[in-house]
Motif scaffolding. Structure first.
Motif, mmCIF file in Angstrom:
data_model
loop_
_atom_site.group_PDB
_atom_site.id
_atom_site.type_symbol
_atom_site.label_atom_id
_atom_site.label_comp_id
_atom_site.label_asym_id
_atom_site.label_seq_id
_atom_site.Cartn_x
_atom_site.Cartn_y
_atom_site.Cartn_z
ATOM 1 N N HIS A 87 30.304 41.821 40.696
ATOM 2 C CA HIS A 87 30.564 40.383 40.877
ATOM 3 C C HIS A 87 31.225 40.101 42.214
ATOM 4 N N HIS A 89 34.183 37.369 43.732
ATOM 5 C CA HIS A 89 35.291 36.647 43.143
ATOM 6 C C HIS A 89 35.078 35.149 43.327
ATOM 7 N N GLU A 96 40.912 43.020 45.872
ATOM 8 C CA GLU A 96 41.130 43.830 44.667
ATOM 9 C C GLU A 96 41.355 45.282 45.072
ATOM 10 N N HIS A 135 31.443 43.761 44.250
ATOM 11 C CA HIS A 135 31.731 45.161 43.949
ATOM 12 C C HIS A 135 31.155 45.547 42.592
ATOM 13 N N HIS A 157 35.833 35.154 38.352
ATOM 14 C CA HIS A 157 34.689 36.036 38.579
ATOM 15 C C HIS A 157 33.386 35.253 38.673
HETATM 16 ZN ZN ZN Z 1 36.601 42.119 40.809
#
Ligand code: ZN
Ligand code: S6P
Length: 187
Positions: A87, A89, A96, A135, A157
């Protein structure tokens, strides 16, 4: 004051009353693998991954840092290694961190202009997912790939972009070994 949440550093298991569990079976991964016929031929209840999450604030609400352990099973759909959906963000400027606990695999990172690269994951490896970077993780080993993710609670997300356009590359087994193969099928 004693924390009510525990992270076992050996296994990655998160426990405690606020921890939630979600499971993703092969039946809930329609559209994510290259070979849909191979995916459909599986027992649809086959577990691909489960996630134990500690989110002190609900998704989208600022003011906390969340963490979650993903347990990604080993396996192949056709020649493509088991993977997480992946996904962007929703708040694109949020980053992250991933910390690998056990197993081996590849972290697949894709910028908004579809530049795709991978970082090898092995026990102890730490990976920074920059802002505006989709990612996904692929398990290229023969044991579960376990990693802990940390992200700000307001992040949110976006799965739709990946569903619509995929990643720029896929992790496939070629001649018995993992290979990152460009994927031009989607866009
Ligand atoms: Zn993530
Ligand atoms: C959350 C973080 C992970 C994933 C998990 C499952 O920001 O990246 O906890 O949620 O690895 O992957 P996905 O793509 O299905 O959410």
């Amino acid at each position: 004051m004693t924390s009510t949440v525990h992270l076992d550093p050996q296994t990655g298991i998160l426990s405690g009353e606020p921890v939630t569990e979600s499971r993703r079976t092969i039946g809930r991964l329609t559209g994510y693998f290259r070979d849909e016929a191979a995916r459909a031929a599986f027992d649809q209840d086959t577990l691909v991954y489960r996630v134990l999450a500690y989110e002190p604030r609900p998704e989208g609400v600022p003011g906390a840092v969340c963490c979650a352990t993903t347990f990604l099973e080993p396996g192949l759909v056709g020649d493509e290694y088991f993977l997480t959906r992946g996904h962007f963000h929703a708040r694109e400027d949020r980053a992250e961190l991933e910390v690998t606990v056990s197993g081996e695999g590849l972290l697949v990172l894709m910028t908004e202009d579809r530049q795709t690269r991978v970082e090898p994951m092995r026990p102890g490896s730490v990976h920074h997912v920059p802002p505006r970077t989709a990612h996904r993780v692929a398990n290229t080993g023969s044991t579960p790939l376990v990693f802990v993710s940390y992200w700000p609670s307001e992040t949110g997300h976006d799965y739709q972009t990946v569903v619509a356009h995929g990643f720029g590359a896929r992790v496939r087994r070629v001649d018995g070994h993992p290979r990152v193969v460009e994927d031009v099928g989607h866009r």
